[in-house]
Scaffold this active site. Sequence first.
Site, short mmCIF file in Angstrom:
data_model
loop_
_atom_site.label_atom_id
_atom_site.label_comp_id
_atom_site.label_asym_id
_atom_site.label_seq_id
_atom_site.Cartn_x
_atom_site.Cartn_y
_atom_site.Cartn_z
N HIS B 268 48.10 48.12 40.07
CA HIS B 268 47.42 46.83 39.84
C HIS B 268 48.41 45.74 39.40
O HIS B 268 48.10 44.92 38.54
CB HIS B 268 46.31 46.99 38.78
CG HIS B 268 45.10 47.68 39.33
ND1 HIS B 268 44.18 47.05 40.12
CD2 HIS B 268 44.69 48.97 39.22
CE1 HIS B 268 43.23 47.92 40.46
NE2 HIS B 268 43.52 49.08 39.94
N ASP B 328 45.36 52.97 35.75
CA ASP B 328 44.32 53.40 36.69
C ASP B 328 44.74 53.17 38.13
O ASP B 328 45.58 52.31 38.41
CB ASP B 328 43.01 52.64 36.43
CG ASP B 328 43.20 51.14 36.55
OD1 ASP B 328 44.25 50.63 36.07
OD2 ASP B 328 42.33 50.47 37.12
N GLU B 329 44.14 53.93 39.02
CA GLU B 329 44.25 53.74 40.47
C GLU B 329 45.68 53.47 40.93
O GLU B 329 45.93 52.55 41.72
CB GLU B 329 43.35 52.55 40.90
CG GLU B 329 41.90 52.78 40.57
CD GLU B 329 40.99 51.65 41.06
OE1 GLU B 329 39.96 51.95 41.67
OE2 GLU B 329 41.31 50.47 40.81
N VAL B 330 46.60 54.28 40.46
CA VAL B 330 47.98 54.13 40.92
C VAL B 330 48.08 54.69 42.33
O VAL B 330 47.62 55.79 42.61
CB VAL B 330 48.95 54.88 39.97
CG1 VAL B 330 50.38 54.70 40.46
CG2 VAL B 330 48.79 54.38 38.55
#
Lengths: 536, 528
Positions: B268, B328-330
């Site tokens: 992100h 998160d959401e790497v």
Amino acid sequence: MFRLFLYLNILGAFLVTGLHIVEPGPEYPASKGAIWPRPQMQSIEIPYYKFDSDVLEIKVMDHDCPILSNAVQRSLAVLRDMLRIASPYVNRNAPQQVLDDDTYDGPLKSLSIYLTSPCEEYPHFGMIESYNLTIAADSTLRSSSIWGILRGLESWTHLFHLSDNRDQLHINKGEVHDFPRYPHRGLLVDTSRHYISMSNILLILDAMAMNKMNVFHWHIVDDQSFPYQSERFPDLSRLGAYHETLIYTKKDIQTVIDYARNRGIRVIPEFDVPGHTRSWGVAKPELLTHCYNEYAVDVGLGPMNPIKDSTYTFLRELFHEVQALFPDRYIHIGGDEVDLDCWESNPEFKRYIQEHNLTSVADFHALFMRNTIPLLSENSRPIVWQEVFDEGVPLPKDTIVQVWKGNEVYEMLNILRASHQLIYSSGWYLDHLKTGGDWTEFFNKDPRDMVSGFSKDINVDNIVGGEACMWTEVVNDMNIMSRVWPRASAVAERLWGHESQAAYQVYSRLEEHTCRMNARGIRAQPPSGPGFCLGA
Amino acid sequence: MEISDILVTGLHIVEPGPEYPASKGAIWPRPQMQSIEIPYYKFDSDILEIKVVDHDCPILSNAVQRSLAVLREMLRIASPYVNRNAPQQVLDDDTYDGPLKSLSIYLTSPCEEYPHFGMIESYNLTIAADSTLRSSSIWGILRGLESWTHLFHLSDNRDQLHINKGEVHDFPRYAHRGLLVDTSRHYISMSNILLILDAMAMNKMNVFHWHIVDDQSFPYQSERFPDLSRLGAYHETLIYTKENIQTVIDHARNRGIRVIPEFDVPGHTRSWGVAKPDLLTHCYDQDGDYVGLGPMNPIKDSTYTFLQELFHEVQALFPDRYIHIGGDEVDLDCWESNPEFQRYIQEHNLTSVADFHALFMRNTIPLLSENSRPIVWQEVFDEGVPLPKDTIVQVWKENEAPEMLNILRASHQLIYSTGWYLDHLNTGGDWTEFFNKDPRDLVNGLSKDINVDNIVGGEACMWAEVVNDMNIMSRVWPRASAVAERLWGHESQATYQVHCRLEEHTCRMNARGIHAQPPSGPGFCLGV
């Protein structure tokens, strides 16, 4: 599994399964100077002109009237405001825009407006809205109707866009030939579940004009409250409104009608009968039917009482007053979700069924409508919700039926086979919410396409339009603007004429149009994803 | 046809008026213990004296002034709606006990400068002609003053403010009661951020989780790295300056609200790369073609040199001991796709691409200032990244009960957000769903070797993909109020009374300038 190992062995590495590349910045960059709703035909050329309010002259060459001069003044104010709003964001470090380049054709000198027929006083069903617009140093706008001129002026303002460093307004050379596909392009606003302030109603009309919508369907009263202030029956709102101040006076309504008229918008009031009338009964309980449970206990008031003459005496007087106030030939008399079970539960109605040999409780609905429609003024035409048609209530041929339930294709075919006109709303309920947004679903629904090819004995032109519906159970002044806009813009473009699906370009245009609405004071929410508007 | 054949199948009786009539003078969130008696007092600003009897400080005096302003505003807003035809309210009746004479505030410990995790927020409030408010903490006094303003209600003809005799003993159930606001997907103006803090204080929420940057834009203006926002913000004016951030922190501090910034790394971060592309990893497709930038590059020392300087600046600005570092959401696939990373895997004998995430966090957490404590999204825990014991894990994905059990078994603290995503929409409203989720109840009884007190709270999350200044207030409020009451202490389900209280509370927020939307159905608020 085997494949995976193979890859691992060959590459000596891992498998690229699903890369998720995100680019920085807005998801859909805004277009520049795109008209919403998209016109039927448009050419855009590279040469451009600059807006200079000291140079530009608006010439009314043929017919003129206050509606026209007001619209011209509003359009000029919009352009001046675009520059004013942009001024804090001017990029003063950027090189000054070179105006003597090959494509700059000088300041916009004039816009000549040719209205070739006298102005009409009120917009009406089937009014002419087509126009031709030519952008050049000396531009022209032509229409045979004041309503077409209004649509053309709106398009004209959309064509202007800020220069790259935001200190000038530019407009490209080009032409627009435009007309609507559907004559009835409406927005229903429910002012009963929550009261909507006059200032927001006027803003909604501004936004409708920006989207070339032409019918404000005012669902003014319902079960919960009765904000319409009647002169003849003042107790209806005095007792039936949420509060004695949360009402629409005669003067308020005239303001709305006049404001709408100046923007080419018809105001069609809905007085929904015989159901959805509980608030009428606060002042006038005798209008309504007593409902009984299975133990014959009176449990409350239901729909209007269709077997009492006094109901119709009252309705005649009320409709007389309403139709003297609202100039449109059409009036919506509702007819949806009538609680037939209440009628069935009432001993008096059971006797009536026996005495009159009724075969179905729906006959009461037919009885009610048969008695009510003749109460409307001469030449007026009713609009009703689909149940009235579904329950076999006999309707005058020129009644428009509004389709709102699921299974809409089947319903529309039935209505068309009965040679009625219809307006479509099923897919356009703005109170239905979806995570992430839903305007593309609204956009991709075309009422005529839905039934096209299903039957040969129908005339799809009898689908005369549609309405986005803002039911306000959980909407009030706090959130109505952002709930309606730009979602209703998708409906507006669908009804005006653009026939394709929601392509990338449509997203970019809606991004610009949303910022445009924000800049004009409409609190439209972001349509599609991350992004920004400057100066809103 | 026989009449008896006609069956009453399903009557649909609708009553006119609001679906849920508003309560009168109910505190939101509902206090732990409250008694309400019939005698009542009248607010008269000429008579009422606020006495600060023990410790005092600017936070306290500011809060007193705000509370008095709220009461005066209630009367001002009601004035156009006063029912002048109604009989004048009889004040010498049996239940009227005269004007409210005084409120004595006993703060028994000195003020703290900043709110903090685990701060005392309990208070005792006694309403009488001479009322008292007691707490051993300035934060408890703030909560008590807020409750005090909620207890006032308009008289029937709307020309007076009344308050009933009674007592409130109150304290929060969860220590961390937060609201996440994403200012990257859309920029949120300073004025709306301050209004959000006002509304949080009205709901006794105490953590403003500022998800300040993300892939789309970088509005944080760094002094050390000004290009990050100059190039990475949506526009050079759509930024938060150091002064802006200090304003937010101070506004929040005065309302007992902590400000926890989130600088989400290593994923992100695409907007960071507009100014500093060298921070990010190049991603490649199956054909080995470069396709764009992905997460931060964990195998370059320069990444950590940069982060050290940035975090140093950020932590000097934000006083809270906690900092959210995301995780998160790497996009592990991007790391996997890069030839340099493939070589690194071979050379260092990594067993999984998630090891890069562990490597990144192992190098990053020590860059935080001493004594600071990280908060991370659940993936960091899920991917087996070693974490300091005092790290708080934020749970946001579905299947939350097993996740929470795993985190609790590892003896980490956690905050819950899964059921409280404000960007998820439902026709007709959804606050009852938020309300009925209790994070501790979700895991209670599922395992004996856990300590549910390690569920230290939760956060409502306002991701801003389709939210900006136009709709954020009505999107957040009063939906986040449901989360606020759940976290404060009310343990029952969303009953009829809760609907009525939320109706009043929504009108209360409207009257105080918060554009909260209607919570449950048809109704109205006067004077907004």
